[in-house]
Structures are given as structure tokens and as C-alpha cells.
Design an enzyme around this catalytic site. Sequence first.
Site, PDB file in Angstrom:
ATOM      1  N   HIS A 119       0.799  -1.227   0.000  1.00 19.78           N
ATOM      2  CA  HIS A 119       0.000   0.000   0.000  1.00 19.78           C
ATOM      3  C   HIS A 119       0.831   1.277   0.000  1.00 19.78           C
ATOM      4  O   HIS A 119       0.285   2.379  -0.108  1.00 19.78           O
ATOM      5  CB  HIS A 119      -0.993  -0.007   1.177  1.00 19.78           C
ATOM      6  CG  HIS A 119      -2.192  -0.844   0.862  1.00 19.78           C
ATOM      7  ND1 HIS A 119      -2.136  -2.208   0.748  1.00 19.78           N
ATOM      8  CD2 HIS A 119      -3.477  -0.494   0.581  1.00 19.78           C
ATOM      9  CE1 HIS A 119      -3.336  -2.667   0.432  1.00 19.78           C
ATOM     10  NE2 HIS A 119      -4.156  -1.657   0.327  1.00 19.78           N
ATOM     11  N   SER A 123      -7.340   0.858  -2.181  1.00 23.44           N
ATOM     12  CA  SER A 123      -6.637   0.127  -1.123  1.00 23.44           C
ATOM     13  C   SER A 123      -7.471  -1.077  -0.729  1.00 23.44           C
ATOM     14  O   SER A 123      -8.656  -1.159  -1.060  1.00 23.44           O
ATOM     15  CB  SER A 123      -6.444   1.017   0.100  1.00 23.44           C
ATOM     16  OG  SER A 123      -7.625   1.068   0.870  1.00 23.44           O
ATOM     17  N   ASP A 124      -6.889  -2.032  -0.031  1.00 24.01           N
ATOM     18  CA  ASP A 124      -7.691  -3.090   0.559  1.00 24.01           C
ATOM     19  C   ASP A 124      -8.122  -2.614   1.956  1.00 24.01           C
ATOM     20  O   ASP A 124      -7.702  -1.572   2.447  1.00 24.01           O
ATOM     21  CB  ASP A 124      -6.922  -4.415   0.607  1.00 24.01           C
ATOM     22  CG  ASP A 124      -7.880  -5.602   0.695  1.00 24.01           C
ATOM     23  OD1 ASP A 124      -9.076  -5.407   0.991  1.00 24.01           O
ATOM     24  OD2 ASP A 124      -7.430  -6.753   0.494  1.00 24.01           O
ATOM     25  N   TRP A 125      -8.930  -3.424   2.567  1.00 20.64           N
ATOM     26  CA  TRP A 125      -9.644  -3.103   3.812  1.00 20.64           C
ATOM     27  C   TRP A 125      -8.699  -2.620   4.920  1.00 20.64           C
ATOM     28  O   TRP A 125      -7.928  -3.425   5.460  1.00 20.64           O
ATOM     29  CB  TRP A 125     -10.362  -4.375   4.236  1.00 20.64           C
ATOM     30  CG  TRP A 125     -11.309  -4.287   5.359  1.00 20.64           C
ATOM     31  CD1 TRP A 125     -11.005  -4.432   6.676  1.00 20.64           C
ATOM     32  CD2 TRP A 125     -12.725  -4.088   5.283  1.00 20.64           C
ATOM     33  NE1 TRP A 125     -12.142  -4.335   7.430  1.00 20.64           N
ATOM     34  CE2 TRP A 125     -13.221  -4.127   6.596  1.00 20.64           C
ATOM     35  CE3 TRP A 125     -13.627  -3.878   4.242  1.00 20.64           C
ATOM     36  CZ2 TRP A 125     -14.569  -3.969   6.894  1.00 20.64           C
ATOM     37  CZ3 TRP A 125     -14.958  -3.724   4.538  1.00 20.64           C
ATOM     38  CH2 TRP A 125     -15.421  -3.769   5.850  1.00 20.64           C
ATOM     39  N   MET A 126      -8.740  -1.343   5.225  1.00 18.57           N
ATOM     40  CA  MET A 126      -7.965  -0.723   6.307  1.00 18.57           C
ATOM     41  C   MET A 126      -6.445  -0.907   6.137  1.00 18.57           C
ATOM     42  O   MET A 126      -5.701  -0.762   7.093  1.00 18.57           O
ATOM     43  CB  MET A 126      -8.369  -1.276   7.684  1.00 18.57           C
ATOM     44  CG  MET A 126      -9.831  -1.215   8.002  1.00 18.57           C
ATOM     45  SD  MET A 126     -10.538   0.429   7.840  1.00 18.57           S
ATOM     46  CE  MET A 126     -10.127   1.155   9.401  1.00 18.57           C
TER      47      MET A 126
END
Length: 766
Positions: A290, A312-315
Site C-alpha cells: 500500500h 486500497s484493501d480493507w484498512m
Amino acid sequence: MKKVLVIMITATLFACSSDKNRSEIYKDASAPIEQRVEDLLSRMTLEEKVGQMNQFVGVEHVKANTATMAEEELKNNTANAFYPGFTEKDVEHWTEEGLIGSFLHVITLEEANYLQTLAMKSRLQIPVIFGIDAIHGNAHAPDNTVYPTNIGLACSFDLDMAYKIARQTAKEMRAMNMHWTFNPNIEVARDPRWGRVGETYGEDPYLVTLMGVETVKGYQGDLNTENDVLACIKHFVGGSQPINGTNGSPTDLSERTLREVFFPPFKAGVEAGALSLMTAHNELNAIPCHSNEWIIEDVLRGEWKFPGFVVSDWMDIEHLYDLHATAENLKEAFYQSIMAGMDMHMHGIHWNELVTELVKEGRITEKRIDESVRRILELKFRLGLFEKPFADEATTMDVRLCDEHRTTALESARNSIVLLKNEGVLPLTSSKYKRVMVTGINANDMNVLGDWSTIQKDENVTTILEGLQQIAPDTHFDFVDQGWDPRNMNPAKVAEAAARAKQTDLNIVVAGEYMMRFRWSDRTDGEDTDRSDIDLVGLQNELIQKVAASGKPTILILVNGRQLGVEWAADNLPAIIEAWAPGMYAGQAIAEILYGQVNPSAKLAVTIPRSVGQTQMIYNHKPSQYFHPYAVKPSTPLWVFGHGLSYTNYTYSDLRLSATEIAKDGKVTATVKVTNSGNRDGVEIVQLYLRDRFSSVTRPVKELKDFARVPLKAGETKELSFEITPDKLAFYDKQMNWIVEPGEFIVMLGASSADEALLKESFWVK
Ligand code: BGC
């Protein structure tokens, strides 16, 4: 000086008044998209721009989780969203203020339309884009067609089917006002401990690439009709070879491995037109994906010219701070990610304020923000959201679960089920096996829908027991329920099955993993459900062994995502079927295969190892991998990549090459005859592998380079031709140049990746 000031003030006044008065080009559907984007961008405040880059979970999701989970639990639970101190009312308010660009995990049309109504109240009326994990059909939402999971689809080697399923899914999504699917997952699966194997198209870069390309094309179409959705190729990159098998753990991969194995499906996905991409949870060679400028800016945008946006992916941007610890606080995490090329944040409340601050402080330029917003807006325009922000609640069910889609779900399920072993017991006949015991955790459960499916209505799912009853109505099926939960099986029920097994003509044990996400922490397979072994969980092995001890023929059916090391069953049972998670028609498709109404055709898209200790076991390994075999236990897998049986036999003959010598830029055509030498019609998956015999850097012992699904009537012979082009011979040399080297190439054509299943011929590149 005075004069200059007067001119400046007049210019500003003129700009303001002209801004108000100038026509709203962005609302004009006939204007070119580029102009609409620029017009809209010029009207947006910084806060609105930053909001477009932010995604939230829907209000129902927030309500449901806050109602059932404690605050601490929610904070640590990556599958459920929680915004401490922030209620659904705040989410609604932000939407009306134009501060949220996208939602995910909205699973009803009513909610989607409702949230869109709020967005339509915002100053500029920019519609939100709804994203959802429609991984095998829009199964994450209720009342949609559920197709086999990706691993099963890959085992059908059916590219047309991949396209068709994606196309139909896109239509069902748009009928629910969903515009963006977080699929295809084009990671190359290289570790069976990893719980997400079932979400991928398996271990072979070539097969994964082609499946991914067709899926992208199916979803997106031309991305300009009401039936198209945005695809999202994910997760970039390397998370499918995690160092300890767990999701999101570090990956350490050479540039060669990245370029040879993990990049090709993404590069091809970009070439196929995929316009969004999700970065991976993991760090890659010590740099979290990220905040990894090399993969996003240099490779994806620089080398491959990716024009879409990165989500982005989750959090995971937050995790730069609270997990990877490469950022000292959230603000720094957002900074790092945006500067590495991130466009959209999944998901949360701190983004808007902190990113706005970063711009105001001059650390991030507004120009940089504009780049991301431009990419996002362009796709909203292309998807027609400004013209049609809502979907019609009255007609939604005309599309979802329609007959055509159901037919595809059934056909794809039939084509995805792999017959691993059959020593004469299959196909079954009702006259021979009048009384059949059925048992096992997956015998009568909706778990056949697989990961990324919610619970669907009973009438829309055929369990395996129901399928058997439907296909063989004259057989008496004696069901011994073992519950759904492999971890909590009841020994008394196992004993009961063992006893009743003796009173039957045949026994069917339906074992495997548990994958349904609504019981998130009880699962044994799926996202964030990784394992330190690949054995059957709980008393399942005991159940199989005790039932088989009855002396009656015992068949094993597996329902799972990752590979399972069922060594005892492989050695001792007469028939084994790997069904994966075939979707809503699982029961019917499996029963049709068991009773010979359908001749199985699928072949494994992954190697099935014996045990976890064999990891990494892949067919396309390097020559030295088994130079020193394992001591004590075998170095061979249970079943090889490409393996799969049928009720007929196929024989291969007459492999011929059009040339024995070619130039580096030349081509060879390989021709082979395939005969259905049995007495049933069938479909054979013909596979072509290549090996570069001697090379300046080590090359795999074989690599799949082509395949065909060939329908053959009993007794029929077909001659097939495959063209071997330079791109199939090329590789990265010592200096990482992509070249074709002179020397011998071995062409292998046959029924699986096993040497004994392949005919071989060589040609030379001069
Ligand atoms: C998964 C993604 C998924 C996202 C949204 C994440 O936990 O890794 O693949 O798209 O959640 O559901």
C-alpha cells in the site's frame, strides 16, 4: 501597483461569477467525458475531492455490526466495519455533503438507492459508486445467481464460461445498482495453507491469466452500457505466497519470480482493459504494497500504462501505521500511500480530515489529488452513473436469478467438479445401490455456496443430499447428520454413521472445509482462515475410516477451497470427487455426475499435495526441486496439476510438429490426434506444456502454454493444432531481458501434467 490590484480583483470577480453562470458541462450527457470531468473538477472544493477518494461501508452494515459486536471486538475484526463515535446518521450526513465517493458492503438495492438519494442531495450531485465482492456471481448479496467459486471455474478450463459468468454477474449487479466488483482475484496460488486458494484460478500463471482476462472482459464489456461493471484486478501483489501461509503475512519474492509468476496475470488484466486494481495486504520485500511506489507507479502505471484507479484493501493504509509500522501515525500512512500512487481509500472516517490537512500544509499538492479524482470521476461518467444513478426496484428480479443465469450456474457447476479417483464404482445405478447412506458436514448444508456468499434462500440452493434425492428418486438415502461444524463434531454421530454404514449398499461421505462467512470465526477455509495443516478438520477422517470399515463401497466427496491432503482416503477409497464449492446447483451437478447423467470433465487447476510439509508443491517447479527427495514419505503429490478422470477414455496419438528447426521469431504448429476410445460422449481438456531443455537461467520442468476443451463423441477422433509462438518460448535472461534463447524445446501434449500422460516431441530454435 494599484492598477494590477484592480485587474486582479476584477479577474477574480469575473471568474467567480462566470463559474456560477457557466453551463454545467458535467451534467451534459452529450459532452465528451474528458470535458465533463474537467468541468466538474473545476467546481469541486478540496474537501469534496478528498471525499471522492474515500469509501465507506453502508449504513445497514454499520448498524448490524454495532448491534451485535462489542466495541473492542469490532476494532480488531477486519471483516466488520466500525467507526468509533460515528453513527449511521453521520454516514448519511457525509453522503449528503458529498464527502463520500463510494460505498462497499451495501447488499440490498433498497439501501443502494437510498444512499444514492442522499448523494443526489449533495451540492454537485456526484453519484456514489457501489463496490461489492461479486466473486462468483453477486453471491455476497441475497437473491442472486451463485456460480462455482473461482477455483472450480478454473478446473473447467472453460474460458467462454468465465466470460459468460462475468457478463451475467455484471447484469445482476447493475440490476441492484452495483457498479464495481472486487474481482477477478488473479493471484497465483502457491501455498495450500492460505485460505484464499478457492478464490483464485489456481497455481498456473497462464491459466490464471486467461481466466482473469475473460472475466475482466465479461464484467466490463465496453464499460459504456447499463449492463457493464467495473472490474478490479487484485491483490497486487504476492500475497498468495505468504511466508507462513497466513493471509497478509510478509512475502519475499525476487523480481524474477514477480515477473515470471505473479505479474503476468496483472499485466494481461491491464491490457484486457481492467480499470481498477486493488493492492495487497502484504508487505513485499519489506515495503508494504500500500505504500509501494515501485509496484504502483513504476510497474503498473509506468511500464504497463494502467489508466484506471487503484483502491486500497480493507484498512490497509491504516496498517502502514498500526501493523507494518512504516508510518508513525495515520496521517503519515495516508501521505505515504497517496505518494505511492493510491487513489481510493477502503474505508473510514479519518481520511477526509487528514488528507485535506496534508494538502493545506503543502505536503501533498492539490494537483496530485486531482489526478486521483480525475480517474475516479472518469469511470463514474463512463458507467453512466450521472445519467442513471438508481436501479429499478420493480424490475430488478427480472434479471437476477433469471432462467438463463440459472442454466449457466448449473452448467458451470457440472464442468467444475473433478473426478479424482474411480476404481469402477462410479457411475452409480439405482438398481445396484438401492440403499445409500449419506453423511458428513457438507452433505446437507449451504456451505456448497463457498466463501464470498451470503446465505441464500433455501429454494435457491440444492444441497448434495437434495440433489441425490432429486436425481435418484428410487434410491433410499439414509442421512446421518454430522452438523455443519467440523470443529465440533459429535463422536456419537460418527459412531452412528459407522453402524448404519453396514446396513447399506453404498456410503457417501461429504467432507471438506467450512467456508460460509456469516459464521466468520467458525470457518476453516476462506479469507483470513489459513491453516498450519491441510488435513481434514475434526473427526472427519475418523468418520471416513469408520464408514469405510463397514466393508461397503465408500465414496468421498470434498467441498472446500484449498487443497486437502486426504492421503488415507486416496489410498483406501474406491472413488473420490473434488467438488470445490459448486454454487447454487451443487447438489444437482454432483448427483448427476455420481449417477452418470453427466460425464465429468474438469481437471485440477492446482496440485494436491499429500501434506503441508510438501509446500511449495507446484507442477511447474525448477529441475532441482526433487533432486534429493524427501526421506520417509513420498515426494509426489496425491494428484497432479491437470489431473481429472472421466467415464470414458481418451487416447492421444500422432504428435507432430510443423518444423524441427525455427528462427527465434519463428513459429511451430503442434498437431495431435485425440480419440474418445470409450463408450460415452465426453469433453477432454487437452493440455500443451513446453520445456526449454537447456537455458542460461534455470527454467521450470514444464509450463502450460495452451489447452483446449474438446467435446468428443464415443469413438470419435479429432485432430487438434496448437501454434507455438515466440512469446511462449521467451523468458527473462540473466540481465532480465525478455528473450528467446537458441536450443532444444520439448513439446508435451496430453491429458495432465504427469509425464506418463504426455506425448513428447522436440524442436530447435537456431
Ligand atoms: C479483502 C478484499 C475485499 C475487501 C472488501 C478485504 O478484506 O482482502 O479482497 O475486496 O475486503 O470486502
